[in-house]
Write an enzyme that holds these catalytic residues in place. Structure first.
Site, PDB file in Angstrom:
ATOM      1  N   ASN A  30      36.951 -38.909 -27.589  1.00  0.00           N
ATOM      2  CA  ASN A  30      37.794 -40.291 -28.190  1.00  0.00           C
ATOM      3  C   ASN A  30      38.808 -40.552 -26.971  1.00  0.00           C
ATOM      4  O   ASN A  30      39.062 -39.497 -26.117  1.00  0.00           O
ATOM      5  CB  ASN A  30      38.594 -39.757 -29.298  1.00  0.00           C
ATOM      6  N   SER A  31      39.434 -41.586 -26.695  1.00  0.00           N
ATOM      7  CA  SER A  31      40.299 -41.983 -25.758  1.00  0.00           C
ATOM      8  C   SER A  31      41.594 -40.987 -25.663  1.00  0.00           C
ATOM      9  O   SER A  31      42.325 -41.057 -24.559  1.00  0.00           O
ATOM     10  CB  SER A  31      40.598 -43.448 -25.752  1.00  0.00           C
TER      11      SER A  31
ATOM     12  N   HIS B 247      46.533 -50.279 -35.704  1.00  0.00           N
ATOM     13  CA  HIS B 247      45.174 -49.545 -35.613  1.00  0.00           C
ATOM     14  C   HIS B 247      45.638 -48.357 -34.649  1.00  0.00           C
ATOM     15  O   HIS B 247      46.657 -48.488 -33.746  1.00  0.00           O
ATOM     16  CB  HIS B 247      44.268 -50.351 -34.774  1.00  0.00           C
TER      17      HIS B 247
ATOM     18  N   GLU C 272      43.985 -49.180 -39.492  1.00  0.00           N
ATOM     19  CA  GLU C 272      42.653 -48.556 -39.171  1.00  0.00           C
ATOM     20  C   GLU C 272      42.682 -46.941 -39.539  1.00  0.00           C
ATOM     21  O   GLU C 272      42.236 -46.628 -40.374  1.00  0.00           O
ATOM     22  CB  GLU C 272      42.393 -49.050 -37.645  1.00  0.00           C
TER      23      GLU C 272
ATOM     24  N   GLU D  38      33.602 -50.326 -35.372  1.00  0.00           N
ATOM     25  CA  GLU D  38      33.385 -50.373 -34.062  1.00  0.00           C
ATOM     26  C   GLU D  38      32.471 -49.063 -33.715  1.00  0.00           C
ATOM     27  O   GLU D  38      31.765 -49.443 -32.915  1.00  0.00           O
ATOM     28  CB  GLU D  38      34.797 -50.423 -33.586  1.00  0.00           C
TER      29      GLU D  38
END
Length: 711
Positions: free
Chosen positions: A191-192, A480, A499, A505
């Site tokens: 994940n980022s 989000h 979110e 996505e």
């Protein structure tokens, strides 16, 4: 009665009675609370079956004597409460808030400090919290850790995601509690921004099922000025203990009395449908703080979004390797030709929204700075008011207004919270001046100030600050990457969506498991609605971007069902508008389905397998039904006794075709119409990874049903 209650409290205290018992209004749940060896403890039983075995309570305080030992019960107070209230928007028009309450006042003998543990016992679960009254010996204090235990009565089946201070965007794992440790490494996907903390740490809302058929859910309610709670499992003894998100220096909470923790919640039932229908978390939040709520409206929208998610188009205007806000002259650089948020393209979306009755159009990538923000941990990235040269704010808002449509603002903060707060008033004023009344905010990346986490106390306070500031400008917020909801939408109903989970996505990033949407209502949606962004009709992402070979793990019929099964007052038709053109007969359901409800009935439910829901549109006699199924599909035998007797309804059934399958035939569907009454019965099958949707519209003119037969 009041004098008798006070007398009872005094007699209990004088007698030194420690153990206290509380029953739910219907008597099915029994809570016992006590102090043993100076430590507060509790247990919870449901229909004479253990749900939470004896578990310890308390907090560890930094550089002071902790708040989990040396206590005695100073006072026991019980009461009852029963009211019905109306949410601004929701799954039902009326919500009953009915509980019995037990407040244990505890005194720490050495320090003289006082702590109250307040329990509220509902028919479907319990909420409890720590309260710290104003007192001489407890003023400012720092939480080192909260030690709230949830001792499970067995090695339950659990639906969990890895414990993480920065993201909930994981695929749910289904396993025994004892298997969490062995499955954790594989569960932590990239994940980022992510910070897992333990090989047995999981996040709430945690859903479980016992071997003897009890459905148990652990979460929290009213998370305000406190760190988000995770759960760490002692997998030898099957005991969960709270694990708060720390700040940059490792502290987990800064408190000043009088204050209190969020509510810790445990929901339990032998019927999974009752877990989905529970309003316990909403009830534990404070009533709405706004006098005027006329500006808060549920929203159905489309957007310039999916084409960027698939990689077909770009958020950025140029391909420059680096830009600086206020220094880069975009009028002097070459456009990349892939920028989606340009005036003429957005007008097409506005036209589509106007033609098909959508309220708003989201546009991402409209403002300067998108070229090199991702993963750079830059402080000053966006100013939230300066558009790219090809995006004419004034022209587009005038054009949208002429069509009866609003544009939805997008604020990607790049996780630079300090920068966002620096610009927040200016950004909201800009929205008001240009006709925007809703914003989608994002917090992608590692948080600035550096070292802070997405779910720490500081960020929890920021998210609520942004919502309350938005209310000053009559703006609705869809946040989000923010902390997962805990029912605050009751108090602040302009928090219209979040979110905070793995949304649609991810179908373009490799896909989600086909059971994903049969689990999220039992986990993430327990605390509030999700902007899941359903409505993808073209399942092969390569149709938009030949270099992306992902596919959406769903049939088209299930994409329709998600508008009912994934409750939200904010619903997006997320696909590119050209992908709806070949399927306008199916798209009709998205046009028709409501986003605000008078009543909701959970008809069938089994976490990880299937969910079937019927909802009545607010202010009408029309119902909408949706079913989502896992990779095994599902067969439903539906009855309609909730329809008004003596009335006839036109039912339009959008179902998977016989050969539909989420992997090899996702767009195979059938549509049929017929007449329903409250005595009707209907059998429908959901394909593997599929579902069905039904609109049930009251007949007001006999001419409407000419030629139609009973279903």
């Amino acid at each position: 009665m009041r004098r008798l209650q006070i007398l009872l409290v005094c007699l209990l205290a004088a007698a030194g009675l420690k153990a206290a018992e509380l029953k739910s209004p219907n008597g099915n749940l029994v809570l016992q609370a006590d102090v043993k060896d100076g430590c507060p403890v509790y247990r919870l039983d449901y229909k004479n079956r253990p749900v939470i075995k004896e578990s310890r309570l308390g907090l560890e305080v930094k550089n002071e004597k902790d708040l989990r030992s040396d206590f005695r019960i100073a006072e026991v107070h019980t009461s009852a409460f029963d009211e019905t209230w109306q949410p601004v928007w929701g799954e039902v028009k009326d919500i009953r808030n009915h509980y019995n309450e037990l407040a244990l006042t505890l005194e720490q003998e050495e320090t003289g400090r006082t702590m109250i543990i307040r329990f509220r016992l509902y028919d479907d679960g319990v909420g409890f919290r720590y309260e710290f009254p104003q007192q001489p010996n407890l003023n400012y204090f720092v939480i080192k850790e909260e030690h709230t235990q949830f001792a499970m009565a067995g090695d339950h089946k659990a639906f969990w995601i890895p414990g993480d201070y920065d993201t909930q965007e994981y695929s749910t794992v289904t396993s025994k509690l004892s298997e969490i440790r062995g499955k954790m490494e594989a569960a932590i996907t990239p994940n980022s921004s992510q910070t897992p903390f333990s090989p047995t740490g999981v996040q709430t809302s945690l859903m479980m099922k016992s071997d003897d058929g009890l459905y148990i859910n652990i979460h929290e309610a009213a998370l305000v000025d406190y760190a988000c709670m995770h759960l760490n499992l002692d997998d030898k003894n099957m005991v969960f203990e709270s694990w708060l998100t720390p700040d940059a220096i490792g502290d987990k909470g800064y408190m000043q009395a009088p204050c209190h923790s969020p509510w810790r919640t445990v929901m339990v039932s032998d019927d999974a449908r009752e877990i989905l229908a529970s309003k316990l978390i909403l009830n534990l939040n404070d009533p709405c703080v706004y006098e005027d709520v006329s500006w808060i409206k549920p929203v159905k929208y489309i957007g310039v979004w999916w084409e960027m998610i698939t990689g077909k188009s770009s958020w950025a205007y140029t391909d420059l390797p680096a830009v600086k806000l206020g220094e880069t002259d975009y009028t002097q650089v070459k456009p990349n030709g892939k920028h989606a948020a340009h005036t003429e393209h957005v007008k097409k979306y506005i036209d589509f929204a106007a033609e098909h009755g959508f309220d708003q159009v989201l546009v991402e990538g409209w403002n300067i700075g998108w070229e090199d923000w991702f993963g750079k941990t830059k402080d000053y990235v966006f100013d939230f008011v300066t558009p790219y040269p090809d995006f004419d704010v004034q022209e587009l808002n005038q054009y949208a207004a002429s069509k009866g449509v609003k544009l939805m603002m997008h604020h990607e903060t790049s996780a630079s919270v300090r920068n966002y707060e620096r610009h927040l008033d200016t950004a909201y004023k800009f929205m008001v001046e240009n006709g925007y009344n809703a914003v989608k905010s994002g917090y992608v990346g590692n948080i600035i100030p550096r070292g802070e986490y997405h779910y720490g106390q500081w960020l929890v306070n920021h998210y609520l600050y942004a919502v309350k500031k938005a209310a000053d400008y009559k703006i609705m917020v869809n946040a989000h990457e923010a902390v997962r909801p805990t029912g605050l939408c009751r108090t602040y109903p302009n928090l219209i969506g979040n979110e905070s989970a793995r949304g649609t996505e991810y179908e373009a990033f490799g896909g989600s498991n086909p059971d994903h949407t049969t689990i999220l209502p039992f986990t993430r949606l327990m605390g509030g609605p999700m902007d899941y962004t359903p409505g993808i009709f073209e399942m092969r992402v390569s149709k938009a971007n030949p270099d992306n070979h992902s596919f959406v793990h769903s049939t088209l019929a299930r994409q329709l069902a998600l508008y009912v099964t994934m409750y939200s007052p904010l619903q997006m038709a997320a696909d590119m508008i050209e992908n709806y053109e070949p399927y306008m007969d199916a798209f009709q359901f998205i046009k028709d389905v409501a986003v605000d409800w008078e009543d909701s009935r959970y008809l069938e439910a089994e976490p990880g397998d299937y969910i079937t829901v019927a909802r009545k549109a607010k202010g009408t006699n029309n119902w909408f039904i949706g079913c989502t199924a896992d990779e095994n599909g599902h067969r439903s035998n539906l009855t309609f006794e909730y329809l008004e007797p003596g009335k006839k309804y036109i039912a339009t059934v959008y179902a998977d075709a016989k050969d539909a399958h989420y992997e090899h035939n996702p767009q195979a569907y059938t549509i049929r119409k017929g007449i329903l009454t409250n005595k009707s019965k209907l059998t429908l099958a959901a394909a593997p990874g599929g579902g069905y949707a039904i609109s049930v519209i009251e007949v007001t003119n006999p001419e409407e049903i000419k030629g139609l037969k009973k279903l």
